[in-house]
Motif scaffolding. Sequence first.
Motif, PDB file in Angstrom:
ATOM      1  N   MET A  98      -8.166  12.683 -25.565  1.00 40.48           N
ATOM      2  CA  MET A  98      -6.757  12.549 -24.883  1.00 40.48           C
ATOM      3  C   MET A  98      -7.157  11.936 -23.658  1.00 40.48           C
ATOM      4  N   PRO A  99      -6.169  11.005 -23.238  1.00 43.57           N
ATOM      5  CA  PRO A  99      -6.404  10.375 -21.998  1.00 43.57           C
ATOM      6  C   PRO A  99      -5.806  11.381 -20.852  1.00 43.57           C
ATOM      7  N   HIS A 100      -6.371  10.980 -19.652  1.00 39.46           N
ATOM      8  CA  HIS A 100      -6.066  11.791 -18.525  1.00 39.46           C
ATOM      9  C   HIS A 100      -4.763  11.075 -17.652  1.00 39.46           C
ATOM     10  N   VAL A 101      -3.998  11.739 -17.194  1.00 39.65           N
ATOM     11  CA  VAL A 101      -2.620  11.325 -16.545  1.00 39.65           C
ATOM     12  C   VAL A 101      -3.295  11.224 -15.093  1.00 39.65           C
ATOM     13  N   VAL A 102      -3.200  10.315 -14.287  1.00 36.14           N
ATOM     14  CA  VAL A 102      -3.848  10.089 -13.092  1.00 36.14           C
ATOM     15  C   VAL A 102      -2.791   9.728 -11.979  1.00 36.14           C
ATOM     16  N   PHE A 103      -2.638  10.745 -11.232  1.00 33.65           N
ATOM     17  CA  PHE A 103      -1.412  10.220 -10.059  1.00 33.65           C
ATOM     18  C   PHE A 103      -2.249   9.654  -8.816  1.00 33.65           C
ATOM     19  N   ILE A 104      -1.867   8.575  -8.360  1.00 37.11           N
ATOM     20  CA  ILE A 104      -2.489   7.863  -7.383  1.00 37.11           C
ATOM     21  C   ILE A 104      -1.762   7.590  -6.239  1.00 37.11           C
ATOM     22  N   THR A 105      -2.161   7.929  -4.999  1.00 41.89           N
ATOM     23  CA  THR A 105      -1.204   7.655  -3.741  1.00 41.89           C
ATOM     24  C   THR A 105      -2.041   6.437  -3.173  1.00 41.89           C
ATOM     25  N   GLY A 106      -1.196   5.468  -2.434  1.00 44.88           N
ATOM     26  CA  GLY A 106      -1.539   4.475  -1.974  1.00 44.88           C
ATOM     27  C   GLY A 106      -2.003   3.520  -2.742  1.00 44.88           C
ATOM     28  N   ALA A 107      -1.183   3.380  -4.027  1.00 41.34           N
ATOM     29  CA  ALA A 107      -1.667   2.470  -5.146  1.00 41.34           C
ATOM     30  C   ALA A 107      -1.109   1.077  -5.175  1.00 41.34           C
ATOM     31  N   SER A 108      -0.494   0.656  -3.984  1.00 44.50           N
ATOM     32  CA  SER A 108      -0.155  -0.684  -4.218  1.00 44.50           C
ATOM     33  C   SER A 108      -1.189  -1.814  -3.514  1.00 44.50           C
ATOM     34  N   ALA A 109      -2.298  -1.222  -3.189  1.00 48.42           N
ATOM     35  CA  ALA A 109      -3.316  -2.295  -2.748  1.00 48.42           C
ATOM     36  C   ALA A 109      -4.561  -1.620  -2.715  1.00 48.42           C
ATOM     37  N   GLY A 110      -5.838  -2.408  -2.435  1.00 45.22           N
ATOM     38  CA  GLY A 110      -6.973  -1.805  -1.829  1.00 45.22           C
ATOM     39  C   GLY A 110      -7.589  -1.028  -2.839  1.00 45.22           C
ATOM     40  N   ILE A 111      -8.044   0.070  -2.556  1.00 48.97           N
ATOM     41  CA  ILE A 111      -8.860   1.101  -3.317  1.00 48.97           C
ATOM     42  C   ILE A 111      -7.950   1.831  -4.386  1.00 48.97           C
ATOM     43  N   ALA A 156      -8.219   0.818 -17.428  1.00 51.23           N
ATOM     44  CA  ALA A 156      -9.273   0.298 -18.437  1.00 51.23           C
ATOM     45  C   ALA A 156     -10.063   1.151 -19.134  1.00 51.23           C
ATOM     46  N   ALA A 157     -10.052   2.426 -18.713  1.00 49.10           N
ATOM     47  CA  ALA A 157     -10.860   3.587 -19.046  1.00 49.10           C
ATOM     48  C   ALA A 157     -10.075   4.404 -20.295  1.00 49.10           C
ATOM     49  N   GLY A 158      -8.764   3.960 -20.485  1.00 45.15           N
ATOM     50  CA  GLY A 158      -7.825   4.695 -21.469  1.00 45.15           C
ATOM     51  C   GLY A 158      -6.903   5.684 -21.020  1.00 45.15           C
ATOM     52  N   ASP A 159      -6.805   5.795 -19.662  1.00 47.68           N
ATOM     53  CA  ASP A 159      -5.940   6.694 -19.057  1.00 47.68           C
ATOM     54  C   ASP A 159      -4.911   6.493 -18.693  1.00 47.68           C
ATOM     55  N   ARG A 160      -3.614   7.104 -18.329  1.00 47.21           N
ATOM     56  CA  ARG A 160      -2.296   6.894 -17.832  1.00 47.21           C
ATOM     57  C   ARG A 160      -2.507   6.996 -16.451  1.00 47.21           C
ATOM     58  N   VAL A 161      -1.625   6.159 -15.608  1.00 41.65           N
ATOM     59  CA  VAL A 161      -1.735   6.146 -14.088  1.00 41.65           C
ATOM     60  C   VAL A 161      -0.174   6.139 -13.823  1.00 41.65           C
ATOM     61  N   VAL A 162      -0.053   6.900 -12.626  1.00 38.22           N
ATOM     62  CA  VAL A 162       1.058   7.099 -12.020  1.00 38.22           C
ATOM     63  C   VAL A 162       0.921   6.446 -10.774  1.00 38.22           C
ATOM     64  N   LEU A 163       1.376   5.550 -10.406  1.00 43.27           N
ATOM     65  CA  LEU A 163       1.133   4.578  -9.266  1.00 43.27           C
ATOM     66  C   LEU A 163       2.122   4.836  -7.896  1.00 43.27           C
ATOM     67  N   ALA A 164       1.639   5.448  -7.100  1.00 48.31           N
ATOM     68  CA  ALA A 164       2.868   6.039  -5.943  1.00 48.31           C
ATOM     69  C   ALA A 164       2.386   5.375  -4.462  1.00 48.31           C
ATOM     70  N   ALA A 165       3.473   4.640  -4.019  1.00 45.71           N
ATOM     71  CA  ALA A 165       3.174   3.966  -2.738  1.00 45.71           C
ATOM     72  C   ALA A 165       4.693   3.924  -2.033  1.00 45.71           C
ATOM     73  N   ARG A 166       4.552   3.646  -0.915  1.00 49.24           N
ATOM     74  CA  ARG A 166       5.843   2.975  -0.185  1.00 49.24           C
ATOM     75  C   ARG A 166       6.519   1.765  -0.675  1.00 49.24           C
ATOM     76  N   SER A 167       5.527   0.875  -0.884  1.00 45.57           N
ATOM     77  CA  SER A 167       5.788  -0.430  -1.407  1.00 45.57           C
ATOM     78  C   SER A 167       6.179  -0.363  -2.758  1.00 45.57           C
ATOM     79  N   GLU A 168       7.646  -0.417  -2.983  1.00 42.74           N
ATOM     80  CA  GLU A 168       8.106   0.007  -4.673  1.00 42.74           C
ATOM     81  C   GLU A 168       7.829  -1.236  -5.416  1.00 42.74           C
TER      82      GLU A 168
END
Length: 259
Positions: free
Chosen positions: A1-14, A24-36
Amino acid sequence: MPHVVFITGASAGIGAACARAFAAAGDRVVLAARSEDRVAALADELNAAHGDDTALAVALDVTDAEAHARVVADLPAPFDAVDVAVLNAGLAKGLRPVWENTSREVDQMVDTNVKGVLNGIRALVPDMLARGRGHVVTIGSTAGHAVYAGGVVYCATKHALLAINEGLKVDLHGTPLRATAVSPGLVETDFSLVRFDGDAERADAVYADTNALTADDVADAVVYCAHAPERVNVAELLVTPRVQSGYTMTARGEEAEGL
């Protein structure tokens, strides 16, 4: 079962590199940042590459505690059960003696780097505890281990982050949840561009004539910690380029050749 990963500062860089690595590893990602717009574009990229419902973009200012709680509470299925929180949003402003830091710069660094992490913990950990599953990964820094000239406030926030990570694990004692700090050294991203208010020449000089980490290098470390066996808790992972020694020593020019 894939992870759900919540990432802040997801708009650039790390943050963006972590999003690509987890997807790429098969997880789902929530991309959170001020830059919508930027996280929406990244979500489109990841959904096209890895399938629908791989990525969800959300607008979030991590310094806004109420917004953080609201965004997490409103996550739709299949993104609503967050397994891993990568609390990455952070910044530095200026490189001057501490008495010359403006109140605005101090507030930006403390509000983003310290309060932003605490807001993420408060918004995400209760549901993790209720489900008996979760992992909080904070992006620290070698600046949390040493202080350098002109970086007093930034270093203080990263020292605080390590204390928060260690204290979080203590508070989680006896639960299945994990807490990790991934602390990179010199990483070539837009970090210095933000620090120097868009001065590209000054920012480029930070990484000139050396061989810094990339955002992908740090993302690899984060994914390793999150995908380690459930019995394993990586308390902190320090990641530096070979050219960097003693946290504040970086080889450059001929000294850095071959490194």
